[in-house]
Design a protein around this motif. Structure first.
Motif, PDB file in Angstrom:
ATOM      1  N   TRP A  99     -10.770   7.674  12.498  1.00  0.00           N
ATOM      2  CA  TRP A  99     -11.542   9.225  13.161  1.00  0.00           C
ATOM      3  C   TRP A  99      -9.747   9.369  12.360  1.00  0.00           C
ATOM      4  CZ3 TRP A  99      -9.113  12.947  16.224  1.00  0.00           C
ATOM      5  CH2 TRP A  99     -10.246  13.947  16.395  1.00  0.00           C
ATOM      6  N   PHE A 100      -8.283   9.686  12.549  1.00  0.00           N
ATOM      7  CA  PHE A 100      -7.599  10.284  12.507  1.00  0.00           C
ATOM      8  C   PHE A 100      -7.350  10.438  10.832  1.00  0.00           C
ATOM      9  CE2 PHE A 100      -5.851   9.850  17.223  1.00  0.00           C
ATOM     10  CZ  PHE A 100      -5.645  11.586  16.848  1.00  0.00           C
ATOM     11  N   SER A 101      -7.640   9.103  10.555  1.00  0.00           N
ATOM     12  CA  SER A 101      -7.440   9.682   8.534  1.00  0.00           C
ATOM     13  C   SER A 101      -8.122  10.231   8.014  1.00  0.00           C
ATOM     14  CB  SER A 101      -8.232   7.920   8.508  1.00  0.00           C
ATOM     15  OG  SER A 101      -9.467   7.383   8.231  1.00  0.00           O
ATOM     16  N   ARG A 102      -9.435  10.963   8.352  1.00  0.00           N
ATOM     17  CA  ARG A 102     -10.143  11.838   8.047  1.00  0.00           C
ATOM     18  C   ARG A 102      -9.580  13.224   7.290  1.00  0.00           C
ATOM     19  NH1 ARG A 102     -15.349  11.854  11.771  1.00  0.00           N
ATOM     20  NH2 ARG A 102     -16.523   9.284  12.026  1.00  0.00           N
ATOM     21  N   PHE A 103      -8.516  13.412   8.651  1.00  0.00           N
ATOM     22  CA  PHE A 103      -6.873  14.276   8.377  1.00  0.00           C
ATOM     23  C   PHE A 103      -6.175  14.464   8.093  1.00  0.00           C
ATOM     24  CE2 PHE A 103     -10.444  14.519  12.741  1.00  0.00           C
ATOM     25  CZ  PHE A 103     -10.719  15.308  12.226  1.00  0.00           C
ATOM     26  N   ASP A 104      -5.638  13.359   7.188  1.00  0.00           N
ATOM     27  CA  ASP A 104      -4.545  12.501   6.973  1.00  0.00           C
ATOM     28  C   ASP A 104      -3.536  14.177   5.768  1.00  0.00           C
ATOM     29  OD1 ASP A 104      -6.329  12.532   4.897  1.00  0.00           O
ATOM     30  OD2 ASP A 104      -5.912  10.971   3.821  1.00  0.00           O
ATOM     31  N   ASP A 105      -5.121  14.487   5.506  1.00  0.00           N
ATOM     32  CA  ASP A 105      -4.198  16.590   4.607  1.00  0.00           C
ATOM     33  C   ASP A 105      -3.570  16.501   5.606  1.00  0.00           C
ATOM     34  OD1 ASP A 105      -4.906  14.831   1.990  1.00  0.00           O
ATOM     35  OD2 ASP A 105      -6.857  16.200   2.210  1.00  0.00           O
ATOM     36  N   TRP A 106      -3.633  16.855   7.062  1.00  0.00           N
ATOM     37  CA  TRP A 106      -2.476  18.437   7.091  1.00  0.00           C
ATOM     38  C   TRP A 106      -1.498  16.491   8.937  1.00  0.00           C
ATOM     39  CZ3 TRP A 106      -8.002  18.385   7.369  1.00  0.00           C
ATOM     40  CH2 TRP A 106      -8.371  20.003   5.978  1.00  0.00           C
ATOM     41  N   LEU A 107      -1.747  15.578   8.425  1.00  0.00           N
ATOM     42  CA  LEU A 107      -0.738  14.558   9.396  1.00  0.00           C
ATOM     43  C   LEU A 107       0.353  14.334   8.630  1.00  0.00           C
ATOM     44  CD1 LEU A 107      -3.379  12.513  10.047  1.00  0.00           C
ATOM     45  CD2 LEU A 107      -2.598  13.784  12.084  1.00  0.00           C
ATOM     46  N   PRO A 108       1.750  14.714   9.426  1.00  0.00           N
ATOM     47  CA  PRO A 108       2.885  14.560   8.210  1.00  0.00           C
ATOM     48  C   PRO A 108       3.105  13.095   8.230  1.00  0.00           C
ATOM     49  CG  PRO A 108       3.411  15.113  11.115  1.00  0.00           C
ATOM     50  CD  PRO A 108       1.592  14.446  10.529  1.00  0.00           C
ATOM     51  N   GLU A 109       4.477  12.852   6.995  1.00  0.00           N
ATOM     52  CA  GLU A 109       4.853  11.563   6.445  1.00  0.00           C
ATOM     53  C   GLU A 109       5.607  11.209   8.054  1.00  0.00           C
ATOM     54  OE1 GLU A 109       6.713  12.147   1.879  1.00  0.00           O
ATOM     55  OE2 GLU A 109       4.237  12.779   1.782  1.00  0.00           O
ATOM     56  N   PRO A 110       5.748   9.738   8.052  1.00  0.00           N
ATOM     57  CA  PRO A 110       5.256   8.738   7.411  1.00  0.00           C
ATOM     58  C   PRO A 110       3.818   8.480   7.700  1.00  0.00           C
ATOM     59  CG  PRO A 110       6.605   7.606   8.322  1.00  0.00           C
ATOM     60  CD  PRO A 110       6.762   8.817   8.476  1.00  0.00           C
ATOM     61  N   LEU A 111       3.054   9.218   9.063  1.00  0.00           N
ATOM     62  CA  LEU A 111       1.843   8.747  10.121  1.00  0.00           C
ATOM     63  C   LEU A 111       0.956   8.642   8.654  1.00  0.00           C
ATOM     64  CD1 LEU A 111       0.644   8.487  12.290  1.00  0.00           C
ATOM     65  CD2 LEU A 111       0.378  11.176  13.013  1.00  0.00           C
ATOM     66  N   ASN A 112       0.898   9.840   8.496  1.00  0.00           N
ATOM     67  CA  ASN A 112      -0.816   9.637   7.041  1.00  0.00           C
ATOM     68  C   ASN A 112      -0.359   8.367   6.830  1.00  0.00           C
ATOM     69  OD1 ASN A 112       0.843  10.176   5.680  1.00  0.00           O
ATOM     70  ND2 ASN A 112       0.263  12.103   4.644  1.00  0.00           N
ATOM     71  N   ALA A 113       0.596   7.950   6.422  1.00  0.00           N
ATOM     72  CA  ALA A 113       0.355   6.982   5.394  1.00  0.00           C
ATOM     73  C   ALA A 113       0.322   5.252   6.021  1.00  0.00           C
ATOM     74  CB  ALA A 113       1.825   6.205   4.741  1.00  0.00           C
ATOM     75  N   ARG A 114       0.423   5.551   7.788  1.00  0.00           N
ATOM     76  CA  ARG A 114       0.170   3.841   8.325  1.00  0.00           C
ATOM     77  C   ARG A 114      -1.115   3.816   9.031  1.00  0.00           C
ATOM     78  NH1 ARG A 114       6.201   5.088  11.753  1.00  0.00           N
ATOM     79  NH2 ARG A 114       7.780   4.661   9.947  1.00  0.00           N
ATOM     80  N   LEU A 115      -1.854   5.169   8.280  1.00  0.00           N
ATOM     81  CA  LEU A 115      -3.274   5.118   9.160  1.00  0.00           C
ATOM     82  C   LEU A 115      -3.982   3.791   8.501  1.00  0.00           C
ATOM     83  CD1 LEU A 115      -4.124   9.070   9.792  1.00  0.00           C
ATOM     84  CD2 LEU A 115      -3.514   7.384  11.916  1.00  0.00           C
ATOM     85  N   THR A 116      -5.253   3.306   9.132  1.00  0.00           N
ATOM     86  CA  THR A 116      -6.447   2.048   8.527  1.00  0.00           C
ATOM     87  C   THR A 116      -7.214   3.174   8.506  1.00  0.00           C
ATOM     88  OG1 THR A 116      -4.864   0.611   8.437  1.00  0.00           O
ATOM     89  CG2 THR A 116      -7.087   0.342   8.758  1.00  0.00           C
ATOM     90  N   ARG A 117      -7.986   3.076   7.418  1.00  0.00           N
ATOM     91  CA  ARG A 117      -9.451   3.781   7.269  1.00  0.00           C
ATOM     92  C   ARG A 117     -10.601   2.188   6.869  1.00  0.00           C
ATOM     93  NH1 ARG A 117     -13.481   6.803   8.415  1.00  0.00           N
ATOM     94  NH2 ARG A 117     -14.585   8.074   5.991  1.00  0.00           N
ATOM     95  N   ALA A 118     -11.624   2.365   7.708  1.00  0.00           N
ATOM     96  CA  ALA A 118     -12.823   1.316   8.314  1.00  0.00           C
ATOM     97  C   ALA A 118     -13.572   1.795   7.847  1.00  0.00           C
ATOM     98  CB  ALA A 118     -12.200   0.709   9.480  1.00  0.00           C
ATOM     99  N   LEU A 119     -14.366   0.581   7.502  1.00  0.00           N
ATOM    100  CA  LEU A 119     -15.987   0.932   7.420  1.00  0.00           C
ATOM    101  C   LEU A 119     -16.372  -0.748   7.647  1.00  0.00           C
ATOM    102  CD1 LEU A 119     -15.984   2.620   3.520  1.00  0.00           C
ATOM    103  CD2 LEU A 119     -15.864   3.426   5.908  1.00  0.00           C
ATOM    104  N   ALA A 120     -18.101  -0.201   8.483  1.00  0.00           N
ATOM    105  CA  ALA A 120     -18.488  -1.411   8.828  1.00  0.00           C
ATOM    106  C   ALA A 120     -19.995  -1.750   7.855  1.00  0.00           C
ATOM    107  CB  ALA A 120     -18.778  -1.256   9.913  1.00  0.00           C
ATOM    108  N   LEU A 121     -20.019  -2.998   7.791  1.00  0.00           N
ATOM    109  CA  LEU A 121     -21.214  -3.038   6.722  1.00  0.00           C
ATOM    110  C   LEU A 121     -22.174  -3.840   8.417  1.00  0.00           C
ATOM    111  CD1 LEU A 121     -22.695  -3.979   4.074  1.00  0.00           C
ATOM    112  CD2 LEU A 121     -21.448  -5.896   4.479  1.00  0.00           C
TER     113      LEU A 121
END
Length: 357
Positions: free
Chosen positions: A45-67
């Motif tokens: 959920w937080f990965s949607r706002f990675d442009d506003w998150l400071p480094e390196p927090l935005n690089a440590r997030l995981t985006r997940a998709l479900a099939l």
């Protein structure tokens, strides 16, 4: 979305509602416990706002998709997950992990994998960037889909699993031999990270380096989780000769990759027992990634009781990056120079080359 005879496959961002749609029998290697899934949902959920998150927090997030497979007369079920992690702070390279939870009931595995990978590549968070994906060398359906979608094999690594602990070993473990006085395993810091980057770049192909697009500060984000550097002290200078660096994979399956220079250094073999003893005290115990052609290091691990596992293939998919043109001072366009020429006479006709009669 892939429909067939009242059933369909679709891909969605991982949400809390998907917890009830997980299959009952979950493969153990992925460790899909509720706590790790909840943490993954929050990160996604937080990965949607990675442009506003400071480094390196935005690089440590995981985006997940479900099939998800659904039908008019059946309950929705999550068949697989795609985990997307940024490989650097500039987010020009992304890592893709595919976790198969169950076989589709009314579709082929090829259809499900193709839809899931395609949606991951087109995801708005990681769109139009280079990609790295790892898979088992025996997984032909996944390899075929990846090759169809432009992925090329980059390297092959052997997974080494820790020794099976016996009851007497747990009660009274045998301590490892002490390190030589000139060697020390230390944490990854700003002072030694550039030497580690040099080791990594020397061990991979130019194409792999171009996809990774790695800078030294990107490696700092891999601190912790068992990451250590083997440093040799010689005449007052400290030189990094090897590194154990965490490689995020799956959810609850820690893994470390051992990186070293092109030439074998006997000091690495002498320092491995101490490092492996420390790793075996972690819970869960990490597995190790070693290049397939590194037979010397494989022999060291085998002698220490570690067990060779499956062979992993790293594949990459690169995107051409536009290179901005440099402004070369003192050079004027050709048209500006020709525009100053003002001929005093009309142009002469071009002479004919036809033979004269």
């Amino acid at each position: 979305m892939v429909p067939t005879a009242g059933y369909r496959l679709r891909v969605e961002s991982l949400k809390t509602s998907h917890l009830a749609q997980l299959p009952n029998a979950q493969p153990a290697p992925y460790g899909l416990n509720p706590n790790s899934l909840q943490g993954l949902i929050v990160q996604s959920w937080f990965s949607r706002f990675d442009d506003w998150l400071p480094e390196p927090l935005n690089a440590r997030l995981t985006r997940a998709l479900a099939l998800i497979e659904s039908g008019a007369e059946s309950v929705d079920r999550v068949e697989a997950l795609a985990l997307m992690r940024s490989g650097n702070r500039r987010q020009t390279c992304w890592h893709l992990d595919l976790l198969a939870l169950a076989s589709p009931r009314h579709f082929s595995r090829h259809q499900g994998l193709r839809l899931l990978i395609q949606e991951a590549l087109n995801d708005q968070t990681a769109r139009n960037h280079s990609w790295l994906v790892r898979c088992d060398s025996q997984d032909r359906p996944l390899l075929d889909v990846l090759r169809e979608m432009g992925f090329q094999p980059l390297r092959r690594s052997r997974i080494w699993n820790p020794p099976i602990a016996e009851a007497e070993d747990v009660a009274d473990p045998t301590p490892a031999a002490p390190l030589p006085a000139s060697l020390v395993w230390c944490d990854l810091t700003r002072n030694n990270v550039r030497q580690l980057l040099a080791l990594e770049q020397a061990s991979i192909s130019p194409h792999h380096r171009q996809i990774l697009d790695r800078h030294w500060n990107d490696l700092l984000d891999l601190r912790g989780g068992g990451s250590k550097l083997l440093v040799a002290d010689r005449d007052g200078s400290r030189q990094v000769i090897a590194g154990l660096i965490q490689r995020p994979w799956g959810m609850d399956a820690p893994r470390l990759e051992l990186m070293r220079g092109l030439a074998w250094d006997e000091r690495i073999g002498a320092a491995m027992p101490t490092a492996l003893e420390h790793l075996q005290q972690q819970r869960p115990t990490p597995s190790l990634l070693v290049a397939e052609d590194d037979q010397t290091l494989g022999g060291v691990l085998d002698g220490l009781g570690w067990r060779p596992g499956s062979l992993e293939v790293m594949l990459g998919r690169s995107v051409w990056r536009r290179v901005s043109q440099r402004n070369l001072g003192g050079i004027r366009p050709l048209q500006s120079m020709l525009g100053r020429l003002q001929p005093q006479h009309p142009p002469l006709p071009t002479p004919s080359l036809a033979p004269r009669r």
